[in-house]
Design a protein around this motif. Structure first.
Motif, PDB file in Angstrom:
ATOM      1  N   ALA A 203       0.827  -1.209   0.000  1.00 28.67           N
ATOM      2  CA  ALA A 203       0.000   0.000   0.000  1.00 28.67           C
ATOM      3  C   ALA A 203       0.863   1.261   0.000  1.00 28.67           C
ATOM      4  N   TYR A 204       1.961   1.230   0.745  1.00 25.18           N
ATOM      5  CA  TYR A 204       2.766   2.441   0.906  1.00 25.18           C
ATOM      6  C   TYR A 204       3.578   2.792  -0.345  1.00 25.18           C
ATOM      7  N   LEU A 205       3.598   1.914  -1.325  1.00 27.63           N
ATOM      8  CA  LEU A 205       4.251   2.257  -2.586  1.00 27.63           C
ATOM      9  C   LEU A 205       3.507   3.371  -3.316  1.00 27.63           C
ATOM     10  N   TYR A 206       2.233   3.571  -2.963  1.00 31.04           N
ATOM     11  CA  TYR A 206       1.421   4.590  -3.626  1.00 31.04           C
ATOM     12  C   TYR A 206       1.348   5.892  -2.826  1.00 31.04           C
ATOM     13  N   LYS A 207       2.104   5.972  -1.764  1.00 31.16           N
ATOM     14  CA  LYS A 207       2.014   7.136  -0.882  1.00 31.16           C
ATOM     15  C   LYS A 207       2.407   8.415  -1.623  1.00 31.16           C
ATOM     16  N   GLY A 208       1.484   9.364  -1.608  1.00 33.11           N
ATOM     17  CA  GLY A 208       1.752  10.674  -2.177  1.00 33.11           C
ATOM     18  C   GLY A 208       1.868  10.726  -3.683  1.00 33.11           C
ATOM     19  N   LYS A 209       1.488   9.659  -4.388  1.00 33.82           N
ATOM     20  CA  LYS A 209       1.684   9.611  -5.841  1.00 33.82           C
ATOM     21  C   LYS A 209       0.413   9.881  -6.639  1.00 33.82           C
ATOM     22  N   LYS A 215      -5.790   1.657 -11.493  1.00 31.59           N
ATOM     23  CA  LYS A 215      -4.451   1.087 -11.656  1.00 31.59           C
ATOM     24  C   LYS A 215      -4.015   0.362 -10.381  1.00 31.59           C
ATOM     25  N   ILE A 216      -4.309   0.970  -9.230  1.00 36.00           N
ATOM     26  CA  ILE A 216      -3.972   0.325  -7.959  1.00 36.00           C
ATOM     27  C   ILE A 216      -4.673  -1.033  -7.858  1.00 36.00           C
ATOM     28  N   GLY A 217      -5.958  -1.043  -8.187  1.00 34.76           N
ATOM     29  CA  GLY A 217      -6.714  -2.294  -8.129  1.00 34.76           C
ATOM     30  C   GLY A 217      -6.136  -3.358  -9.018  1.00 34.76           C
ATOM     31  N   GLN A 218      -5.713  -2.958 -10.213  1.00 37.21           N
ATOM     32  CA  GLN A 218      -5.142  -3.919 -11.154  1.00 37.21           C
ATOM     33  C   GLN A 218      -3.803  -4.450 -10.658  1.00 37.21           C
ATOM     34  N   VAL A 225     -10.516   0.170  -3.116  1.00 36.89           N
ATOM     35  CA  VAL A 225      -9.405   0.986  -2.613  1.00 36.89           C
ATOM     36  C   VAL A 225      -9.969   1.998  -1.630  1.00 36.89           C
ATOM     37  N   MET A 226      -9.435   1.990  -0.415  1.00 35.49           N
ATOM     38  CA  MET A 226      -9.817   3.004   0.576  1.00 35.49           C
ATOM     39  C   MET A 226      -8.702   4.034   0.646  1.00 35.49           C
ATOM     40  N   GLU A 227      -9.084   5.307   0.603  1.00 35.69           N
ATOM     41  CA  GLU A 227      -8.113   6.385   0.706  1.00 35.69           C
ATOM     42  C   GLU A 227      -8.713   7.502   1.544  1.00 35.69           C
ATOM     43  N   GLY A 228      -7.888   8.440   1.925  1.00 34.18           N
ATOM     44  CA  GLY A 228      -8.410   9.512   2.766  1.00 34.18           C
ATOM     45  C   GLY A 228      -7.362  10.562   3.035  1.00 34.18           C
ATOM     46  N   ASN A 244     -13.591   3.321  -2.822  1.00 36.29           N
ATOM     47  CA  ASN A 244     -13.830   3.314  -4.263  1.00 36.29           C
ATOM     48  C   ASN A 244     -13.740   1.902  -4.822  1.00 36.29           C
ATOM     49  N   ARG A 245     -14.628   1.608  -5.769  1.00 35.37           N
ATOM     50  CA  ARG A 245     -14.549   0.327  -6.461  1.00 35.37           C
ATOM     51  C   ARG A 245     -13.381   0.378  -7.433  1.00 35.37           C
ATOM     52  N   ALA A 246     -12.527  -0.626  -7.403  1.00 32.99           N
ATOM     53  CA  ALA A 246     -11.291  -0.585  -8.182  1.00 32.99           C
ATOM     54  C   ALA A 246     -11.524  -0.802  -9.671  1.00 32.99           C
ATOM     55  N   SER A 247     -12.556  -1.514 -10.033  1.00 32.92           N
ATOM     56  CA  SER A 247     -12.764  -1.847 -11.450  1.00 32.92           C
ATOM     57  C   SER A 247     -13.055  -0.624 -12.302  1.00 32.92           C
ATOM     58  N   ASP A 248     -13.782   0.364 -11.727  1.00 32.34           N
ATOM     59  CA  ASP A 248     -14.152   1.535 -12.520  1.00 32.34           C
ATOM     60  C   ASP A 248     -13.968   2.858 -11.776  1.00 32.34           C
ATOM     61  N   GLY A 249     -13.440   2.827 -10.552  1.00 33.44           N
ATOM     62  CA  GLY A 249     -13.229   4.044  -9.793  1.00 33.44           C
ATOM     63  C   GLY A 249     -14.475   4.612  -9.150  1.00 33.44           C
ATOM     64  N   TYR A 250     -15.600   3.889  -9.215  1.00 33.00           N
ATOM     65  CA  TYR A 250     -16.874   4.360  -8.670  1.00 33.00           C
ATOM     66  C   TYR A 250     -16.772   4.553  -7.156  1.00 33.00           C
ATOM     67  N   ASN A 251     -17.217   5.712  -6.680  1.00 29.11           N
ATOM     68  CA  ASN A 251     -17.166   6.010  -5.251  1.00 29.11           C
ATOM     69  C   ASN A 251     -18.333   5.336  -4.540  1.00 29.11           C
TER      70      ASN A 251
END
Length: 607
Positions: A203-209, A215-218, A225-228, A244-251
């Motif tokens: 998870a931390y590979l995506y920090k601040g990017k 893409k994360i889901g894939q 994906v939970m973010e905040g 968010n749903r990873a397949s389409d980014g739907y919140n």
């Protein structure tokens, strides 16, 4: 209405109504009342049993000795809740679509869906109360549950990643708080058997990017994906969370929280409760969804989060800071099992950079206390396996602990550690199986790459071993251990300039003994035997000397078999992990020496 007859849209309407209630004046100023209502509603929607005893423990933090026949807090507060619901629906909520009631002599809410015409009769402005609370009070604010148009058959969520929350505070030192909330939520969801949760290191590979959630889901092969984000200024703390749903980014869900205190205990519990609420329809029935907090002391939690933040940097100075902070957390709460576990991990990690004897003693003491406090912790059993394998030379016990740790849900790194040990015992096929298991659980993790490195390294397949270390550095360029291991691989391949380059990169971050050993290895690689010997003598004579095993490796490189064997014997006598290091390629020329064979027997390695 039967819970089984509710469709997903009706359940969403109930939860939207719940969130509307919690920001109304009768609930916004009473955190406990809101927690009680949410607890009762979610239990009913999940078709889970509700009784006075469980409410006392889960909502009012009563101890297991709580006796509802003696203490009336649950009955009293439920009575007040009924009155507040009645007041709400006779006033502000008289035209709301969904009515929530709690019948007398019952703790199970019932839901009434009103006719749309009645709901449309009145249009109200959104209510945004100014919430004034004291102490540790916390209130739910704008955002609530985002009621959107749901698909008739939503795809279930079976896997999740919590990416690092962004720190939006003016003071960037508050980053430990945003990382801490990320880690606490990851740990919480990891306890849900219905979910596969991506490990922290991935998870931390995506920090601040700002990577797109699709893409994360894939890349992590997760469904959601939970973010905040976190903002703190003075005594004001705001946390915003979205799923968010990873397949389409739907919140799927979003919510914000305000706190007037640095106490994160209530905040994290509220976030976990709200997330459990939002995910029930997507995950299904969740067994025991919210664990009891690991500490009830807010100061202990804050110190623990600071310690974890320092430890995650994996540099000697930061690890030492983390050890001090873990001790402070334990002083605030002597029953804080996770603080003892963190202390043990930090002490063991520091032994990679300093003389190990005292650190291992301290780590074992902390680990045994963590086990006493939490005997079902898979991560505790995983570290016990490390101690048994590396220090005690008790491989049967180590293997039992590894298997128990995995059974109890230890982190993917435990699979990797098990694989390392198997590789060092030349059980390469089984080792690769554990590496693969770690990789499947943590696709972008560093630990699976190190696991595969050892499988190739102990088979003397150096080009493949180097490739895995480079993959690890692609994920995290600042891994000191990866640079150091690449230097050793370069020495074995007689690539002395590459070894020097890797050691030079690591030197500013290493203690004097490790830097001196690096110079000895470089000199040995170049064939400068006497210079290497001087560095080895210096490393052994420092106030904090190099580990005996590293000195043995250095003497083996200059082909001084007697000195190498002597230091291997010292390493075995002082509890260094001889059992799992004797098979290193540096000692291949010693394997026919009777003294080396005797060490193998002591280490319980097959000849």
């Amino acid at each position: 209405m039967s819970m089984d007859s509710l469709d997903s849209a009706q359940r969403a309407d109930i939860r939207a109504q719940l969130d509307r209630l919690l920001v109304s004046p009768g609930f916004a100023t009473s955190l406990r009342r809101g927690q009680l209502l949410r607890y009762l509603v979610e239990r009913v929607l999940a078709s889970e049993e509700i009784n006075e005893y469980s409410i006392g423990l889960d909502v009012f933090d009563k101890p297991p000795s709580f006796d509802p026949r003696i203490e009336s807090i649950v009955r009293t507060e439920t009575g007040r809740l009924r009155r507040k619901l009645k007041e709400y629906y006779t006033g502000q909520g008289r035209t709301d679509k969904v009515q929530i009631e709690i019948p007398l002599r019952s703790y199970k809410p019932v839901f009434t869906f009103r006719e749309p015409a009645a709901v449309a009769a009145t249009t109200r402005k959104p209510f945004h109360p100014a919430i004034l609370v004291s102490g540790l009070a916390l209130s739910l604010i704008a955002g609530a549950f985002v009621a959107r148009q749901w698909h008739p058959r939503p795809q279930p969520i079976r896997s999740l990643v919590v990416v690092p929350f962004r720190n939006l505070s003016p003071d960037k030192s508050e980053e430990y708080l945003s990382d801490g909330i990320t880690d606490e939520l990851t740990n919480e969801f990891a306890s849900w058997k219905e979910l596969r949760v991506a490990a922290r290191t991935s998870a931390y590979l995506y920090k601040g990017k700002g990577v797109d959630v699709r893409k994360i889901g894939q890349e992590l092969n997760v469904d959601a994906v939970m973010e905040g984000s976190l903002f703190r200024q003075d005594s004001h703390l705001r946390v915003t969370v979205q799923l968010n749903r990873a397949s389409d980014g739907y919140n799927l869900w979003s919510q914000s929280y305000d706190a007037r205190s640095p106490d994160l205990l209530t905040l994290q519990r509220e976030i976990a409760l709200a997330t459990a609420s939002a995910m029930r329809d997507l995950v299904g029935k969740i067994q025991n969804p919210i664990r009891r907090p690991s500490t009830n002391n807010p100061e202990a939690l804050d110190l623990y989060l600071q310690a974890s933040y320092q430890y995650a940097r994996l540099e000697p100075a930061s690890i030492e800071k983390s050890i001090n902070l873990f001790h402070q957390a334990i002083e605030k709460d002597p029953g804080y099992a996770r603080a003892y576990l963190g202390l043990a991990q930090a002490e063991l990690e520091l032994t990679n950079f300093q003389a190990p004897e005292k650190g291992r003693v301290r780590a074992r003491k902390a680990l045994l206390e963590a086990l006493r406090l939490d005997p079902d912790s898979g991560d505790v059993h995983g570290l016990l396996a490390d101690l048994a394998a590396y220090i005690d030379n008790d491989w049967p016990r180590a293997e039992r602990e590894f298997q128990l740790a995995i059974q109890k849900g230890a982190q993917p790194s435990t699979h990797a550690a098990y694989g390392w040990c198997l590789a060092r015992r030349c059980r390469f096929s089984e080792a690769q199986d554990q590496c693969t298991a770690a990789q499947n659980l943590e696709p972008l993790g560093v630990a699976p790459r190190f696991c595969q490195f050892y499988v190739y390294f102990f088979q003397r397949q150096y080009s493949q071993a180097r490739k895995k270390l480079l993959e690890a550095l692609d994920l995290n360029p600042n891994l000191i251990y990866a640079h150091s291991q690449l230097a050793l691989v370069a020495i074995l391949e007689k690539d002395c300039p590459e070894a020097a380059r890797r050691f030079e990169w690591s030197a500013p971050k290493l203690p004097e003994s490790a830097v001196t050993m690096s110079l000895a290895y470089e000199s040995a690689c170049r064939g400068e035997t006497e210079r290497a010997r001087r560095y080895l003598t210096k490393a052994a004579g420092l106030s904090t000397p190099a580990p005996n095993f590293e000195l043995a490796r250095g003497y083996a490189l200059i082909r001084d078999s007697d000195a190498a064997i002597t230091y291997l014997q010292k390493a075995a006598a002082t509890g260094e992990p001889v059992a799992l290091l004797l098979r290193e390629p540096f000692f291949d020329k010693l394997r026919s020496d009777a003294r080396y064979v005797a060490l193998e027997r002591v280490a319980r390695l097959e000849p």
